[in-house]
Write an enzyme that holds these catalytic residues in place. Structure first.
Site, short mmCIF file in Angstrom:
data_model
loop_
_atom_site.label_atom_id
_atom_site.label_comp_id
_atom_site.label_asym_id
_atom_site.label_seq_id
_atom_site.Cartn_x
_atom_site.Cartn_y
_atom_site.Cartn_z
N ARG A 22 -0.48 -8.12 13.90
CA ARG A 22 -1.00 -7.17 12.89
C ARG A 22 -1.83 -7.90 11.84
O ARG A 22 -2.86 -7.39 11.39
CB ARG A 22 0.17 -6.42 12.24
CG ARG A 22 0.80 -5.39 13.18
CD ARG A 22 2.17 -4.94 12.71
NE ARG A 22 2.13 -4.27 11.43
CZ ARG A 22 3.20 -4.12 10.65
NH1 ARG A 22 4.37 -4.61 11.01
NH2 ARG A 22 3.09 -3.48 9.51
N LYS A 29 0.83 -1.22 0.00
CA LYS A 29 0.00 0.00 0.00
C LYS A 29 0.86 1.26 0.00
O LYS A 29 0.62 2.18 -0.78
CB LYS A 29 -0.92 0.03 1.24
CG LYS A 29 -1.89 -1.13 1.33
CD LYS A 29 -2.87 -0.95 2.49
CE LYS A 29 -2.21 -0.95 3.87
NZ LYS A 29 -1.59 -2.23 4.25
N ARG A 73 11.86 -5.25 5.10
CA ARG A 73 11.72 -3.82 4.83
C ARG A 73 12.73 -2.96 5.61
O ARG A 73 13.01 -3.22 6.77
CB ARG A 73 10.33 -3.32 5.27
CG ARG A 73 9.20 -4.04 4.64
CD ARG A 73 7.96 -3.22 4.65
NE ARG A 73 7.31 -3.10 5.94
CZ ARG A 73 6.01 -2.86 6.07
NH1 ARG A 73 5.26 -2.69 4.99
NH2 ARG A 73 5.48 -2.74 7.25
N ARG A 115 -9.49 1.30 8.74
CA ARG A 115 -9.08 -0.06 9.10
C ARG A 115 -10.17 -0.78 9.89
O ARG A 115 -9.98 -1.93 10.27
CB ARG A 115 -7.83 0.04 9.97
CG ARG A 115 -6.55 -0.41 9.26
CD ARG A 115 -5.48 -0.32 10.28
NE ARG A 115 -4.25 -0.95 10.05
CZ ARG A 115 -3.18 -0.38 9.50
NH1 ARG A 115 -3.26 0.80 8.96
NH2 ARG A 115 -2.05 -1.02 9.48
N ARG A 118 11.34 -0.73 11.03
CA ARG A 118 10.24 -0.45 11.95
C ARG A 118 10.25 -1.42 13.13
O ARG A 118 10.44 -2.62 12.94
CB ARG A 118 8.90 -0.54 11.21
CG ARG A 118 8.59 0.71 10.41
CD ARG A 118 7.41 0.54 9.51
NE ARG A 118 6.24 -0.05 10.15
CZ ARG A 118 5.04 -0.10 9.59
NH1 ARG A 118 4.85 0.44 8.39
NH2 ARG A 118 4.02 -0.65 10.21
#
Ligand code: AMP
Length: 218
Positions: free
Chosen positions: A173, A14, A128, A89, A162
């Site tokens: 999550r 996203k 990431r 969300r 992160r």
């Protein structure tokens, strides 16, 4: 005025696609995750609370998020349109957004659903990292820097990962997505707004599929 939502689980791409859309269409990317990380690092009392929630992998309460978005979309940099990355969300957030837009006589253009294999998400998330100076996003395997240790965009040499991209938090999550966010798929499908896109394709091909949707003017 283009108003888009990017929907999909963590790791679906996203943020990456929102950046591409923002650059190509001169509209603002609004990432509630980025906004909340800024609040979390502010050291305020609310920041402490938000930081704890983010690191647990749970969702921040709707009232906090809704207030944040309501204020943000009034800003002049959203006058040309915006791309929502990570919001809404929950059904409660979607209802609040719909009311906000209704009062201004505005309507969502499309809700782009990035569909991805659940088995690919962990690998996508765990690789990431981003440039500490300019925020450019990379991936150990899928999108490394051209020159090892140097940001392609700004030449920065410090990178960050992160805190919530660790295995335990990622599992929480993904569970939050399944339980609280996935119900938005039928919600927007019923309203004729959902546009599924194959998120397993390469970054460029995903971007092309989204462009085709915008061009088709459905
Ligand atoms: P993201 O960067 O979108 O993956 O978001 C990181 C974390 O911020 C999430 O795991 C949640 O804890 C929180 N968060 C971001 N957006 C929302 C939202 N719309 N509603 C509730 N929590 C959110």
């Amino acid at each position: 005025m283009m108003m888009l939502i990017l929907l999909g689980p963590p790791g679906a791409g996203k943020g990456t696609q929102a950046d591409i859309l923002a650059a190509n269409h001169n509209i603002k990317k609004l990432s509630t995750g980025d906004m909340l990380r800024a609040v979390a690092s502010s050291g305020s009392e609310l920041g402490q609370k938000v930081k704890t929630i983010i690191e647990s992998g749970a969702l921040v309460p709707d009232d906090i998020i809704i207030t944040m978005i309501r204020e943000r979309i009034k800003h002049s940099d959203c006058a040309n349109g915006f791309i929502l990355d990570g919001f809404p969300r929950t059904i409660g957030q979607a209802e609040a957004l719909s009311q906000m837009l209704d009062t201004e006589g505005k309507h969502l253009s499309h809700v782009i659903e990035l569909t991805v294999d659940a088995s690919a998400l962990i690998a996508r998330i765990s690789g990431r990292f981003s440039c500490k100076a300019c925020g450019a996003g990379y991936h150990d395997v899928n999108k490394p820097t051209v020159k090892a240790g140097v940001c392609d965009l700004c030449g920065g040499t410090e990178f960050v990962r992160r805190a919530d991209d660790n295995a335990e938090t990622v599992a929480a999550r993904l569970k939050a997505y399944d339980l609280q966010t996935a119900p938005l798929l039928p919600y927007y499908r019923e309203r004729g707004l959902l546009r599924p896109v194959n998120g397993m394709a390469t970054m460029d091909k995903v971007a092309q599929q989204i462009e085709n949707i915008l061009l088709s003017g459905i």
